[in-house]
Design an enzyme around this catalytic site. Structure first.
Site, PDB file in Angstrom:
ATOM      1  N   MET A  75      61.313  25.752  45.805  1.00 52.66           N
ATOM      2  CA  MET A  75      62.705  25.671  45.341  1.00 52.66           C
ATOM      3  C   MET A  75      63.521  24.764  46.268  1.00 52.66           C
ATOM      4  O   MET A  75      64.739  24.746  46.209  1.00 52.66           O
ATOM      5  CB  MET A  75      63.329  27.066  45.274  1.00 52.66           C
ATOM      6  CG  MET A  75      62.600  27.973  44.279  1.00 52.66           C
ATOM      7  SD  MET A  75      63.619  29.248  43.538  1.00 52.66           S
ATOM      8  CE  MET A  75      64.184  30.124  44.959  1.00 52.66           C
ATOM      9  N   GLY A  76      62.834  24.030  47.141  1.00 51.74           N
ATOM     10  CA  GLY A  76      63.531  23.025  47.948  1.00 51.74           C
ATOM     11  C   GLY A  76      64.198  23.565  49.193  1.00 51.74           C
ATOM     12  O   GLY A  76      63.968  24.691  49.622  1.00 51.74           O
ATOM     13  N   TYR A  77      65.046  22.719  49.780  1.00 47.66           N
ATOM     14  CA  TYR A  77      65.714  22.962  51.061  1.00 47.66           C
ATOM     15  C   TYR A  77      64.650  23.235  52.130  1.00 47.66           C
ATOM     16  O   TYR A  77      64.600  24.289  52.733  1.00 47.66           O
ATOM     17  CB  TYR A  77      66.725  24.110  50.965  1.00 47.66           C
ATOM     18  CG  TYR A  77      67.868  23.903  51.945  1.00 47.66           C
ATOM     19  CD1 TYR A  77      68.756  22.842  51.779  1.00 47.66           C
ATOM     20  CD2 TYR A  77      68.040  24.721  53.050  1.00 47.66           C
ATOM     21  CE1 TYR A  77      69.776  22.604  52.691  1.00 47.66           C
ATOM     22  CE2 TYR A  77      69.059  24.493  53.964  1.00 47.66           C
ATOM     23  CZ  TYR A  77      69.912  23.446  53.776  1.00 47.66           C
ATOM     24  OH  TYR A  77      70.916  23.217  54.680  1.00 47.66           O
ATOM     25  N   GLN A  84      54.829  38.134  45.632  1.00 44.97           N
ATOM     26  CA  GLN A  84      54.774  37.017  44.679  1.00 44.97           C
ATOM     27  C   GLN A  84      53.336  36.510  44.514  1.00 44.97           C
ATOM     28  O   GLN A  84      52.856  36.329  43.393  1.00 44.97           O
ATOM     29  CB  GLN A  84      55.679  35.897  45.166  1.00 44.97           C
ATOM     30  CG  GLN A  84      55.520  34.584  44.409  1.00 44.97           C
ATOM     31  CD  GLN A  84      56.572  33.565  44.797  1.00 44.97           C
ATOM     32  OE1 GLN A  84      57.677  33.609  44.299  1.00 44.97           O
ATOM     33  NE2 GLN A  84      56.233  32.632  45.661  1.00 44.97           N
ATOM     34  N   ALA A  97      60.032  24.196  58.066  1.00 48.29           N
ATOM     35  CA  ALA A  97      58.652  24.038  58.530  1.00 48.29           C
ATOM     36  C   ALA A  97      57.657  24.879  57.718  1.00 48.29           C
ATOM     37  O   ALA A  97      56.468  24.547  57.644  1.00 48.29           O
ATOM     38  CB  ALA A  97      58.558  24.398  60.003  1.00 48.29           C
ATOM     39  N   HIS A 127      57.711  25.258  54.371  1.00 45.70           N
ATOM     40  CA  HIS A 127      57.315  24.405  53.238  1.00 45.70           C
ATOM     41  C   HIS A 127      56.383  23.287  53.711  1.00 45.70           C
ATOM     42  O   HIS A 127      55.417  22.934  53.032  1.00 45.70           O
ATOM     43  CB  HIS A 127      58.548  23.758  52.594  1.00 45.70           C
ATOM     44  CG  HIS A 127      59.507  24.725  51.980  1.00 45.70           C
ATOM     45  ND1 HIS A 127      60.714  25.044  52.552  1.00 45.70           N
ATOM     46  CD2 HIS A 127      59.430  25.447  50.828  1.00 45.70           C
ATOM     47  CE1 HIS A 127      61.349  25.906  51.776  1.00 45.70           C
ATOM     48  NE2 HIS A 127      60.598  26.176  50.727  1.00 45.70           N
ATOM     49  N   SER A 146      63.084  30.818  56.294  1.00 42.57           N
ATOM     50  CA  SER A 146      63.493  30.964  54.898  1.00 42.57           C
ATOM     51  C   SER A 146      64.682  30.056  54.666  1.00 42.57           C
ATOM     52  O   SER A 146      65.529  29.899  55.563  1.00 42.57           O
ATOM     53  CB  SER A 146      63.907  32.421  54.633  1.00 42.57           C
ATOM     54  OG  SER A 146      64.693  32.504  53.457  1.00 42.57           O
TER      55      SER A 146
HETATM   56  O1  PAF Z   1      58.464  30.894  46.275  1.00 50.42           O
HETATM   57  C1  PAF Z   1      59.276  30.160  45.682  1.00 50.42           C
HETATM   58  O2  PAF Z   1      59.895  29.285  46.270  1.00 50.42           O
HETATM   59  C2  PAF Z   1      59.506  30.358  44.191  1.00 50.42           C
HETATM   60  O3  PAF Z   1      59.475  31.698  43.852  1.00 50.42           O
HETATM   61  C3  PAF Z   1      58.531  29.539  43.319  1.00 50.42           C
HETATM   62  C4  PAF Z   1      57.088  29.980  43.529  1.00 50.42           C
HETATM   63  C5  PAF Z   1      58.663  28.072  43.651  1.00 50.42           C
HETATM   64  C6  PAF Z   1      58.861  29.739  41.840  1.00 50.42           C
HETATM   65  O4  PAF Z   1      60.140  29.311  41.542  1.00 50.42           O
END
Ligand code: PAF
Length: 284
Positions: A30-32, A153, A35, A37, A185
């Protein structure tokens, strides 16, 4: 790196790669970027010839009073980071191209979605499953990479993939933390300096439970109470959403730890505008 903005463009590019015999790894985000990501992208990069990173603040996984509008965004910086980490495509769709106004089809794994985070976010995992399934279908990805911070998730998505025979292999990467233990986060930017100073206590509490379990304490009530007592003293700005010990795969509650069977201790705590989650594996 190409930036693609429509599902049609993404599907066409991925079809072409597959026709050329090239495999694809997908990193949904979901961006932003932080480290955490970057570690997902670095893990993903060597897994396939082509890497697709998706960047979409998915509205259907936010509840009515949640932070969809406020969710931090910086597409320009994110694009530079994705490119630096070797993405072939950054997919940034707009909401209208992902969801028709009369969108009516959902993917749901109720059994794993109603506990833990699902208790206070009842439609969250339905939104996650639906958007991730869309991304799997558009990319036909061979592999997809998720973070362990969102343990529930990835458990839900693994079950979805198994139950629907989606031919994708899910990989989960370890949590990336600040030096003081706070899990990275995008939502950490919501913390005030006072809240930020207390936030590492989430992890310290979980570590304390892990140490007790490692010394032989099997009773989950005792482990949970030890964390809650600590938090009552050191996490005074936090409001507990949940603290639970569950089987790591089925997410069913556990009362006693068993030798050779790690259990997951997971929590969510609200601090001001932020809702922080964290987890740890407990081994007797
Ligand atoms: O973990 C996330 O950032 C979101 O839940 C995802 C997996 C990109 C789905 O929108």
């Amino acid at each position: 790196m190409q930036i693609l903005t429509t599902p049609q463009e993404l599907a066409a590019q991925c079809r072409q790669w597959h026709a050329q015999g090239e495999d694809i790894v997908l990193v949904p985000t979901m961006g932003y970027y932080h480290a955490g990501h970057e570690s997902l992208m670095d893990h993903a990069r060597p897994l396939a010839r082509r890497m697709v990173v998706s960047l979409f603040v998915n509205p259907t996984q936010f509840g009515p009073n949640e932070d969809l509008a406020a969710y931090p965004r910086d597409h320009e910086r994110d694009a530079a980071i994705a490119e630096r980490h070797g993405a072939d495509v950054l997919f940034i769709p707009d909401e209208g191209s992902m969801y028709a106004p009369d969108h009516a089809t959902w993917v749901e794994v109720p059994e794993l979605s109603h506990g833990l985070c699902g208790l206070s976010r009842p439609t969250h995992f339905r939104g996650v499953c639906t958007v991730v399934m869309k991304l799997f279908m558009l990319t036909q990805a061979d592999r997809a990479v998720f973070g362990q911070k969102d343990w529930q998730q990835q458990a839900v998505l693994r079950r979805m993939v198994r139950d629907l025979n989606v031919p994708v292999c899910i990989e989960t990467c370890p949590i990336v933390r600040e030096a003081d233990g706070l899990a990275l986060s995008s939502r950490n930017v919501y913390l005030t300096p006072e809240e930020r100073a207390q936030a590492p206590e989430l992890q310290r509490g979980l570590q304390a439970a892990r140490a007790l379990a490692a010394r032989g304490e099997a009773r989950v009530k005792v482990l949970r109470d030890a964390v809650l007592v600590r938090w009552a003293e050191f996490l005074t700005l936090g409001r507990l959403d949940y603290l639970a010990v569950v089987d790591p795969e089925s997410l069913q509650p556990v009362d006693m730890l068993e030798p050779g069977r790690p259990a997951l201790m997971a929590c969510a705590v609200r601090m001001g505008k932020a809702r922080l989650i964290d987890n740890i594996l407990l081994t007797l």
